[in-house]
Design an enzyme around this catalytic site. Structure first.
Site, PDB file in Angstrom:
ATOM      1  N   LYS A 113      -5.016  -7.914  -6.115  1.00 53.12           N
ATOM      2  CA  LYS A 113      -5.746  -6.480  -6.124  1.00 53.12           C
ATOM      3  C   LYS A 113      -4.831  -5.532  -6.803  1.00 53.12           C
ATOM      4  CE  LYS A 113      -5.863  -2.960  -3.170  1.00 53.12           C
ATOM      5  NZ  LYS A 113      -5.912  -2.007  -4.096  1.00 53.12           N
ATOM      6  N   SER A 155       4.230   0.309   0.009  1.00 54.88           N
ATOM      7  CA  SER A 155       5.010   1.112   0.919  1.00 54.88           C
ATOM      8  C   SER A 155       5.266   0.464   2.317  1.00 54.88           C
ATOM      9  CB  SER A 155       4.425   2.520   1.098  1.00 54.88           C
ATOM     10  OG  SER A 155       2.963   2.192   1.822  1.00 54.88           O
ATOM     11  N   THR A 179       2.156   0.473   4.703  1.00 58.97           N
ATOM     12  CA  THR A 179       1.104  -0.420   4.381  1.00 58.97           C
ATOM     13  C   THR A 179       1.718  -1.894   4.631  1.00 58.97           C
ATOM     14  OG1 THR A 179       0.410   0.994   2.663  1.00 58.97           O
ATOM     15  CG2 THR A 179      -0.510  -0.971   2.790  1.00 58.97           C
ATOM     16  N   GLY A 180       2.975  -1.944   4.437  1.00 61.28           N
ATOM     17  CA  GLY A 180       3.366  -3.199   4.591  1.00 61.28           C
ATOM     18  C   GLY A 180       3.579  -3.711   6.146  1.00 61.28           C
ATOM     19  N   GLU A 206       7.403  -6.788  -0.110  1.00 63.97           N
ATOM     20  CA  GLU A 206       8.451  -6.082  -0.814  1.00 63.97           C
ATOM     21  C   GLU A 206       8.105  -4.595  -0.715  1.00 63.97           C
ATOM     22  OE1 GLU A 206      11.003  -7.316  -2.306  1.00 63.97           O
ATOM     23  OE2 GLU A 206      10.535  -9.261  -2.638  1.00 63.97           O
ATOM     24  N   CYS A 244      11.188   1.014  -6.930  1.00 65.74           N
ATOM     25  CA  CYS A 244      11.550   0.971  -5.619  1.00 65.74           C
ATOM     26  C   CYS A 244      12.976   0.688  -5.419  1.00 65.74           C
ATOM     27  CB  CYS A 244      10.702  -0.230  -5.003  1.00 65.74           C
ATOM     28  SG  CYS A 244      11.191  -1.677  -5.813  1.00 65.74           S
ATOM     29  N   GLU A 276      11.990   8.175   1.961  1.00 61.79           N
ATOM     30  CA  GLU A 276      11.912   7.967   0.530  1.00 61.79           C
ATOM     31  C   GLU A 276      11.088   8.992   0.007  1.00 61.79           C
ATOM     32  OE1 GLU A 276       9.028   4.606  -0.371  1.00 61.79           O
ATOM     33  OE2 GLU A 276      10.393   3.742  -1.721  1.00 61.79           O
TER      34      GLU A 276
HETATM   35  P1  NAD Z   1       0.954   1.652  -0.849  1.00 61.16           P
HETATM   36  O1  NAD Z   1       1.240   0.982   0.249  1.00 61.16           O
HETATM   37  O2  NAD Z   1       0.091   2.957  -0.746  1.00 61.16           O
HETATM   38  O3  NAD Z   1      -0.250   0.443  -1.694  1.00 61.16           O
HETATM   39  C1  NAD Z   1       0.183  -0.267  -2.248  1.00 61.16           C
HETATM   40  C2  NAD Z   1      -1.056  -1.216  -2.564  1.00 61.16           C
HETATM   41  O4  NAD Z   1      -1.608  -1.461  -1.044  1.00 61.16           O
HETATM   42  C3  NAD Z   1      -2.294  -0.648  -3.379  1.00 61.16           C
HETATM   43  O5  NAD Z   1      -2.770  -1.698  -3.886  1.00 61.16           O
HETATM   44  C4  NAD Z   1      -3.194  -0.315  -1.920  1.00 61.16           C
HETATM   45  O6  NAD Z   1      -4.557  -0.128  -2.739  1.00 61.16           O
HETATM   46  C5  NAD Z   1      -2.992  -1.311  -1.133  1.00 61.16           C
HETATM   47  N1  NAD Z   1      -3.413  -1.117   0.289  1.00 61.16           N
HETATM   48  C6  NAD Z   1      -3.253   0.043   0.828  1.00 61.16           C
HETATM   49  N2  NAD Z   1      -3.692   0.139   2.224  1.00 61.16           N
HETATM   50  C7  NAD Z   1      -3.827  -1.255   2.369  1.00 61.16           C
HETATM   51  C8  NAD Z   1      -4.546  -2.204   3.365  1.00 61.16           C
HETATM   52  N3  NAD Z   1      -4.635  -1.526   4.731  1.00 61.16           N
HETATM   53  N4  NAD Z   1      -4.428  -3.294   3.434  1.00 61.16           N
HETATM   54  C9  NAD Z   1      -4.267  -4.108   2.063  1.00 61.16           C
HETATM   55  N5  NAD Z   1      -3.902  -3.270   1.061  1.00 61.16           N
HETATM   56  C10 NAD Z   1      -3.763  -1.860   1.220  1.00 61.16           C
HETATM   57  O7  NAD Z   1       2.119   1.826  -2.141  1.00 61.16           O
HETATM   58  P2  NAD Z   1       2.053   2.651  -3.457  1.00 61.16           P
HETATM   59  O8  NAD Z   1       1.955   4.118  -3.081  1.00 61.16           O
HETATM   60  O9  NAD Z   1       1.091   2.038  -4.482  1.00 61.16           O
HETATM   61  O10 NAD Z   1       3.513   2.110  -4.112  1.00 61.16           O
HETATM   62  C11 NAD Z   1       4.679   2.860  -3.952  1.00 61.16           C
HETATM   63  C12 NAD Z   1       5.417   2.260  -2.638  1.00 61.16           C
HETATM   64  O11 NAD Z   1       5.650   0.998  -3.343  1.00 61.16           O
HETATM   65  C13 NAD Z   1       6.812   2.662  -2.533  1.00 61.16           C
HETATM   66  O12 NAD Z   1       7.133   2.981  -1.095  1.00 61.16           O
HETATM   67  C14 NAD Z   1       7.846   2.032  -3.237  1.00 61.16           C
HETATM   68  O13 NAD Z   1       9.181   2.082  -2.655  1.00 61.16           O
HETATM   69  C15 NAD Z   1       7.190   0.460  -3.073  1.00 61.16           C
HETATM   70  N6  NAD Z   1       7.342  -0.500  -3.983  1.00 61.16           N
HETATM   71  C16 NAD Z   1       8.305  -1.455  -3.489  1.00 61.16           C
HETATM   72  C17 NAD Z   1       8.689  -2.522  -4.533  1.00 61.16           C
HETATM   73  C18 NAD Z   1       9.394  -3.683  -4.147  1.00 61.16           C
HETATM   74  O14 NAD Z   1       9.800  -4.491  -4.812  1.00 61.16           O
HETATM   75  N7  NAD Z   1      10.165  -3.578  -2.936  1.00 61.16           N
HETATM   76  C19 NAD Z   1       8.383  -2.330  -5.748  1.00 61.16           C
HETATM   77  C20 NAD Z   1       7.603  -1.365  -6.029  1.00 61.16           C
HETATM   78  C21 NAD Z   1       7.047  -0.489  -5.259  1.00 61.16           C
END
Ligand code: NAD
Length: 497
Positions: free
Chosen positions: A194, A248, A251-252, A270, A304, A401
């Site tokens: 997704k 993020s 969400t994680g 991640e 990230c 962050e």
């Molecule tokens: P986000 O958490 O908003 O969204 C990430 C994904 O999760 C998207 O596809 C979103 O549609 C999906 N999502 C959102 N809510 C969900 C739910 N309840 N259930 C299932 N899926 C859901 O993050 P973002 O804004 O897209 O990305 C930025 C964040 O990602 C930053 O915090 C960054 O640090 C982190 N990031 C981490 C790494 C790593 O390897 N550690 C790499 C890149 C980005």
């Protein structure tokens, strides 16, 4: 300088109707709801995509499950690797097309899209391909004595977990998806991806190349849409055997909780960070500034592992901030399709608004904004690279962050105090230590809490090195040999004879 000319294949691709990719076919989706893809450099809609839902999620999970038990199970480990190598070749053949699409959707500079999104993705695929024929268990000696002369043979097997759900953020729409599908496929799993709703297009093109590479139908599927409409449906689906999520921390945490509640314990998370770059006093000012630029401002800070907290010895602080400001003011900010641009826009409007609100927060807290701290005039989501001098370690910008081009700087005098400050965060993704004093570095390395620690470098990921966060920054590891543990189940077999 001016923008490069878009390839005809890119323009034609954007004009298509976009939806999902299930069982080797482009699928429009049952519902009428669509969402827009916006070019962050112009704030213009460049495509619309069908919003998926339960029907598409179910179809994709079923297709992935059929392929897992069928065509992919029948594909030899060597051929699995060869499929990934052929896909890597095709990514390189279509490099310019994919790079242009990525730049249009995310605002990443074209040079970075070519080098990282496509170039590095091909190399990651080749790395994962090499593992397909090397995943194995071990033979074990049974430890307890035999009472009546019977003998035992024992061994372990590494078996693919099944259907993997990969949830992808917007900052690297191809590379992060490739990390997940490369790991899954080489281990014998199949995958449903997704993409982020901000960057749903690039992987729709990559899966067409995967088909051309000979990857059987159903092995890679894509369902586009929001986290609520699609993400949750996929990860709570009964056929889901593992979730691999990048995004993020909030969400994680939600995903981790949901995974545990349904008794599904294969999860790789991640997540975000508030990464530190710490410079010791033996590093000259010019090298400190080179290091800061490498650590904090690449891809508008939307990485990230990028550094956001900078610790500078107080003797160097003023000189560092002065030179940094000079270097940032020479940075070419502009159209990401111009090959000379060094900094493009932020990737989407919501993120742009979040960064503007953080500038405001810094002002409210009395932080000194030495450079930037504002949006650029005109169309698109452009902000200036920003330098902030913190008042104390408790300031918001030293703790939250930003995921943007904002460096926040704090001076220090005592190296013991420095280590305590680096570790005083709930995050633990990455950190860097800059010094020419090897003995000092070797003593500090074990004391810094981070999943990856660089010395005299930052933000450099390599497929051979495990990558992942400690503390709130995540669970599990990608790359290296470590990823195998997260995509396979370890089965012990014991035979009496
Ligand atoms: P986000 O958490 O908003 O969204 C990430 C994904 O999760 C998207 O596809 C979103 O549609 C999906 N999502 C959102 N809510 C969900 C739910 N309840 N259930 C299932 N899926 C859901 O993050 P973002 O804004 O897209 O990305 C930025 C964040 O990602 C930053 O915090 C960054 O640090 C982190 N990031 C981490 C790494 C790593 O390897 N550690 C790499 C890149 C980005």
């Amino acid at each position: 300088m001016s923008d490069i000319t878009l390839l005809a294949s890119v323009t034609a691709f954007l004009q298509r109707s976009h939806g999902h990719y299930i069982n080797g076919q482009s699928v429009q989706g049952q519902g009428d709801k669509t969402f827009s893809v916006v070019n962050p450099a112009s704030d213009e809609v460049i495509a619309t995509v069908n919003q998926g839902g339960e029907v598409e999620a179910n179809a994709a999970m079923q297709a992935a499950s059929n392929a897992f038990h069928g065509s992919w199970a029948k594909t030899s480990p060597m051929e699995r690797g060869n499929c990934l190598i052929r896909l890597a070749d095709l990514l390189q053949k279509h490099s310019e097309e994919l790079a242009q699409l990525e730049t249009l959707c995310s605002g990443k500079t074209i040079q970075l899209s070519r080098m990282l999104e496509v170039g590095a993705s091909a190399e990651y695929l080749r790395y994962f391909a090499g593992w397909s024929s090397k995943i194995s268990g071990e033979t074990l000696n049974v430890s307890l004595p035999s009472f009546s002369g019977e003998e035992y043979t024992a061994f372990t097997r590494r078996e693919p977990v099944g259907v993997v759900v990969g949830i992808i953020p917007w900052n690297f729409s191809i590379m992060i998806a490739i990390w997940k599908l490369g790991a899954a496929l080489t281990c014998g799993c199949t995958i449903v991806l997704k993409p982020s709703e901000y960057t749903p297009l690039t992987m729709l093109r990559v899966v067409e190349l995967a088909k051309e590479a000979g990857i059987p139908d159903g092995v890679i599927n894509i369902v586009n849409g929001t986290g609520a409409d699609v993400g949750t449906k996929l990860l709570t689906h009964p056929l889901c055997a593992k979730v691999t999520f990048t995004g993020s921390v909030p969400t994680g945490k939600l995903i981790g909780k949901s995974v545990m509640e349904q008794g599904l314990f294969h999860a790789t998370l991640e997540l975000g960070g508030k990464n530190a770059a710490a410079f010791l006093s033996d590093v000259p000012v010019e090298k400190i500034v080179d290091g800061i630029l490498e650590a904090g401002y690449l891809n508008q800070g939307q990485i990230c592992a990028a550094a956001e907290r900078f610790y500078i010895p107080s003797v160097h602080m003023d000189a560092v901030l002065e030179l940094l400001t000079e270097r940032l003011s020479a940075m070419r900010i502009g159209s990401p399709l111009d090959e000379s641009t060094e900094m493009g826009p932020l990737a989407n409007k919501e993120h742009y608004e979040k960064i503007l609100s953080l500038f405001e927060k810094a002002r409210q807290e009395g932080n000194e904004i030495l450079y930037g701290g504002r949006a650029l005039e005109g169309k698109g989501f452009f902000v200036m690279p920003t330098v902030i001098r913190a008042n104390s370690a408790d300031d918001t910008l030293m703790n939250e962050e930003t995921f943007g081009p904002i460096g926040t700087f704090l001076s220090y005098d005592d190296e013991e105090e420095l280590i305590a400050m680096i570790n005083a965060t709930p995050f633990g993704l990455s950190a860097s230590l800059w010094t020419n004093d090897l003995s000092k570095a070797m003593r500090m390395i074990p004391r810094i809490q981070a999943g990856i620690l660089w010395v005299n470098m930052h933000t450099h990921l390599d497929p051979a090195l495990p990558f992942g966060g400690t503390k709130s920054s995540g669970l599990g590891r990608e790359f290296g040999k470590a990823f195998i543990e997260y995509y396979t189940e370890l089965k012990s077999v014991m035979i009496r004879h």
